[in-house]
Design a protein around this motif. Sequence first.
Motif, short mmCIF file in Angstrom:
data_model
loop_
_atom_site.label_atom_id
_atom_site.label_comp_id
_atom_site.label_asym_id
_atom_site.label_seq_id
_atom_site.Cartn_x
_atom_site.Cartn_y
_atom_site.Cartn_z
N ALA A 23 -1.14 1.45 -10.60
CA ALA A 23 -1.18 1.05 -9.54
C ALA A 23 -2.62 0.50 -9.30
CB ALA A 23 -0.70 1.42 -8.23
N GLY A 24 -2.94 -0.67 -8.41
CA GLY A 24 -4.13 -0.97 -8.14
C GLY A 24 -5.01 -0.04 -7.10
N ALA A 25 -6.29 -0.44 -6.97
CA ALA A 25 -6.98 0.37 -6.15
C ALA A 25 -7.24 -0.28 -4.79
CB ALA A 25 -8.59 0.77 -6.80
N LEU A 26 -7.76 0.56 -3.86
CA LEU A 26 -7.99 -0.14 -2.47
C LEU A 26 -8.85 -1.31 -2.38
CD1 LEU A 26 -8.48 2.92 -0.03
CD2 LEU A 26 -6.60 1.72 -0.21
N LEU B 137 0.91 -1.22 -0.02
CA LEU B 137 0.06 -0.06 0.11
C LEU B 137 0.90 1.14 -0.03
CD1 LEU B 137 -2.58 1.35 0.11
CD2 LEU B 137 -2.43 1.08 2.59
N ALA B 138 0.96 1.78 -0.91
CA ALA B 138 1.68 3.11 -1.23
C ALA B 138 0.82 4.35 -0.96
CB ALA B 138 2.37 3.24 -2.65
N ARG C 108 -7.10 6.13 -7.68
CA ARG C 108 -6.57 5.78 -9.44
C ARG C 108 -5.50 6.87 -9.74
NH1 ARG C 108 -6.62 0.49 -10.94
NH2 ARG C 108 -8.99 -0.35 -10.59
N GLN C 109 -5.62 7.90 -9.09
CA GLN C 109 -4.52 8.86 -9.55
C GLN C 109 -3.17 8.77 -9.03
OE1 GLN C 109 -7.88 9.70 -8.15
NE2 GLN C 109 -8.47 9.89 -10.51
#
Length: 340
Positions: free
Chosen positions: A80-83, A33-34, A66-67
């Motif tokens: 990258a992927g979403a939460l 998780l970034a 998504r940004q």
Amino acid sequence: MHQPWPLRARTTTGKIDNLDYVIAMVGHRVSVLALDGVLAFELGMPFMTMGTVGDRYALSVVTPTRQGVTTDSGLRLSAAGALTELAAADTVIVPGYAFDHGIPESVAEALRACHDRSTRVVSLCVGAFALAQSGLLAGRRATTHWSQADRLAREHPDVTVDRGVLYVDEETVLTAAGTAAGIDLCLHLIRKDHGATVANQAARNVVAAPHREGGQAQFIEHHLPAAAGTSLAATRAWALERLGEPLLLRELAAHAHLSQRTFIRRFVAETGLPPMKWLQLARIDHAKQLLEHNGATIDEVARRSGFGTAQNLRTHFAQHCGLTPSAYRNVYAREPARVR
């Protein structure tokens, strides 16, 4: 007692020449998780370590939106992927980030949901602030970078902050201290999941020590000899070749051509440990390797690792590893033991 983290089985179905098939795929999904201001070095740690041990882990990066986010070095991370992808993770790792700004409530909710599903949640460095803000550290021991330990304790008094360790393992929630300690914790995760041999290979891949001494004995301890060229390196190597023999302090000192007092002083200066303590831990390490890869009986493992008797091995092994040799073998053995 530590157990390897469970892997979740997933299946895919299809047809080949009109024949139905089902393929079971067992893997461990790790979502990193970034958060905004993520430390680029720590972001790469899980990939550098867990990503080097074949297909045992499937790693991906997730961002709050998504940004994407901006790293501490100014690079924009957008692919990258979403939460929502955290719902499929077996382990979630939160690297350090710009923690002064806190985290969005959506992130806190996502982390709490992961914990409620028994997903393993891990923080590196100041990533602990995200776990604390989400309530995951309440009533637990935890650590973070030494420079922020007081702040973590002050802002979250329900957390018992341990300032003197490389990492803290609370089973479902794990926290690492300052930056490089993240490597130690990632190797610890591999070790818990797949045993010392796989973790050692990962450590070699990234040119890191399999285990560094901290202020607290951790589950797995590996003590390699100091780098060649130090004054007592030859004696340590000599001892490692004779772990099954009843080595005495005077024999080690004699090999180094030193008095026992001088030998002890120099040994501690080079390794941080008294000679006989180092020898005992080296024997534990050797016993682990025998238990993982050799079909020897416990009596044989005790003799070949220098503990003499099975009872002596069990006593020292339990003190350092938190479980019996037989239990360790049941978790990590690559081949069955011979019946006595």
